[in-house]
Design a protein around this motif. Structure first.
Motif, PDB file in Angstrom:
ATOM      1  N   ARG A 108       0.832  -1.201   0.000  1.00 17.18           N
ATOM      2  CA  ARG A 108       0.000   0.000   0.000  1.00 17.18           C
ATOM      3  C   ARG A 108       0.872   1.258   0.000  1.00 17.18           C
ATOM      4  N   HIS A 109       0.307   2.378  -0.447  1.00 17.32           N
ATOM      5  CA  HIS A 109       0.990   3.664  -0.330  1.00 17.32           C
ATOM      6  C   HIS A 109       1.392   3.880   1.127  1.00 17.32           C
ATOM      7  N   LYS A 110       2.596   4.373   1.330  1.00 19.26           N
ATOM      8  CA  LYS A 110       3.141   4.450   2.681  1.00 19.26           C
ATOM      9  C   LYS A 110       2.674   5.684   3.446  1.00 19.26           C
ATOM     10  N   ASN A 168      -1.189  10.014   1.127  1.00 19.92           N
ATOM     11  CA  ASN A 168      -1.156   9.421  -0.217  1.00 19.92           C
ATOM     12  C   ASN A 168      -2.055   8.195  -0.293  1.00 19.92           C
ATOM     13  N   TRP A 169      -2.015   7.391   0.771  1.00 16.53           N
ATOM     14  CA  TRP A 169      -2.882   6.202   0.802  1.00 16.53           C
ATOM     15  C   TRP A 169      -4.351   6.623   0.787  1.00 16.53           C
ATOM     16  N   ALA A 173      -5.422   7.791  -2.611  1.00  7.44           N
ATOM     17  CA  ALA A 173      -5.548   6.689  -3.566  1.00  7.44           C
ATOM     18  C   ALA A 173      -6.853   5.931  -3.358  1.00  7.44           C
ATOM     19  N   CYS A 185      -3.648   0.281  -2.808  1.00 12.11           N
ATOM     20  CA  CYS A 185      -2.516  -0.518  -3.285  1.00 12.11           C
ATOM     21  C   CYS A 185      -1.674   0.298  -4.263  1.00 12.11           C
ATOM     22  N   GLN A 186      -0.380   0.357  -4.001  1.00 11.37           N
ATOM     23  CA  GLN A 186       0.545   1.066  -4.878  1.00 11.37           C
ATOM     24  C   GLN A 186       1.318   0.113  -5.773  1.00 11.37           C
ATOM     25  N   ILE A 187       1.697  -1.048  -5.230  1.00 12.78           N
ATOM     26  CA  ILE A 187       2.512  -2.020  -5.969  1.00 12.78           C
ATOM     27  C   ILE A 187       1.866  -3.391  -5.855  1.00 12.78           C
TER      28      ILE A 187
END
Length: 383
Positions: free
Chosen positions: A276-278, A282-283, A286, A294-296
């Protein structure tokens, strides 16, 4: 098939100088907004994760005991709706042992939490001040007593190998800790992590960490005292009576699938790694923009999965079942483990082999970081 859920609450009242976790201090938190986002992130995972009843849920942080009990209750209700709960599910919440947070324990237990993990960190006011903790020793002991009253299971953390700490001092602390009647203890050596305030302080010469030999002596003392008391180490830093191990953490160390939601949370499901975005903001953005934090998300090659399984499993006193891993990842045992290194380490008393299982001995655990790269077969992890 994922049977564990991790929920990250990133907020703390202040950042501890030794901490390198994804924790943040904010003046205000919009609880309603965060509840909606955490539930949305959970639903996004449920859409792509195979459904099976959850066997464990872990609220980590940050300081999850700062979460309003109503928020915890709402998240647990949604998790049960999405996946269902296995009989006897373990639901753990990490917390600081302050009187303010302890006042919420009854409500948290009513919300469904049945296991508490408290960050006592020390039984001495001077050490707690050094570690940047907001509670004092008596407040911590009072909170532990409240936790033991309200939760079916309670564990607490202590940090040792502090500057100048002697074996006699640590043995006395261990004896006090073991007398408190918990069936699980997490006992961590102080490490100076990159990017922490302690790293800056050491660089400036504000204090000198305990040297490696003295720390190793305290580690050996820890193993002897806890084993004699019936709480042997089942992982490098975790001790429990048989059957009282943290089932959630065993999911990680046995390399089973788990889902992670909330800022910075990692997950493993079906051969995919998720992150997830840290940063909390930002999380949150998103999730509100596209329904997921989820970022990655990427596929992990089988050899890399096998390496991760080895690196995690060898932290456990039970070690790993080489035959089972070989079958699971379709790789021969010789592709997994460096046999020559294993033989040498066994001869040195740092590893053990009882086919099909192998592991690291108590003597090898203090130098685990040096042992693991030698045991994993060359070329197993893709460059």
């Amino acid at each position: 098939m994922a049977r564990a859920l991790y929920i990250h609450w990133p907020f703390c009242l202040q950042k501890c100088p030794y901490c390198d976790f994804n924790s943040h201090v904010r003046d205000q938190v919009d609880v309603a907004r965060w509840q909606a986002a955490l539930i949305a992130d959970m639903r996004a995972e449920a859409e792509v994760a195979a459904h099976s009843p959850l066997e464990s849920i872990f609220f980590g942080g940050g300081t999850p005991s700062l979460m309003p009990p109503q928020l915890v209750e709402a998240l647990l209700a949604e998790a049960e709706r999405l996946w269902g709960f296995a009989d006897g599910i373990e639901i753990t919440l990490e917390g600081n042992p302050s009187s303010v947070e302890a006042a919420n324990y009854a409500a948290l237990a009513s919300a469904g939490v049945n296991r508490a993990s408290l960050g006592l960190q020390s039984l001495h006011d001077e050490a707690l001040h050094f570690l940047g903790r907001l509670h004092d020793a008596q407040e911590g002991l009072n909170a532990l007593e409240v936790a033991q009253k309200h939760f079916a299971r309670a564990s607490f953390d202590l940090i040792y190998a502090l500057p100048g700490q002697t074996p006699a001092q640590w043995q006395a602390d261990l004896s006090r800790a073991l007398a408190m009647g918990t069936t699980h203890l997490s006992l961590y050596q102080l490490t100076i992590e990159p990017g922490t305030r302690f790293e800056t302080m050491v660089r400036r010469g504000d204090f000198m960490p305990l040297d490696d030999e003295a720390a190793a002596d305290l580690f050996a003392l820890t193993q002897d005292v806890t084993a004699s008391a019936g709480l042997p180490a089942y992982e490098v830093s975790n001790h429990a009576r048989p059957g009282e191990e943290s089932r959630h953490n065993l999911t990680y160390w046995r390399y089973q699938d788990y889902l992670g939601i909330g800022p910075g949370a990692h997950g493993r499901r079906g051969g995919l790694a998720t992150q997830r975005h840290k940063k909390p903001e930002n999380w949150l953005a998103a999730v509100e923009e596209r329904g997921s934090g989820c970022q990655i998300e990427h596929a992990i090659p089988l050899p890399e999965q096998a390496a991760e399984a080895l690196l995690m499993g060898l932290r456990l006193a039970e070690g790993i079942d080489l035959a089972a891993l070989s079958a699971r990842f379709a790789l021969s045992p010789d592709r997994l483990v460096n046999r020559a290194a294993l033989t040498e380490l066994v001869e040195l008393g740092l590893a053990w082999a009882a086919p099909p299982r192998l592991g690291v001995t108590t003597a090898g655990m203090p130098v685990l970081d040096a042992i693991l790269p030698r045991l994993v077969a060359d070329g197993l992890v893709a460059a």
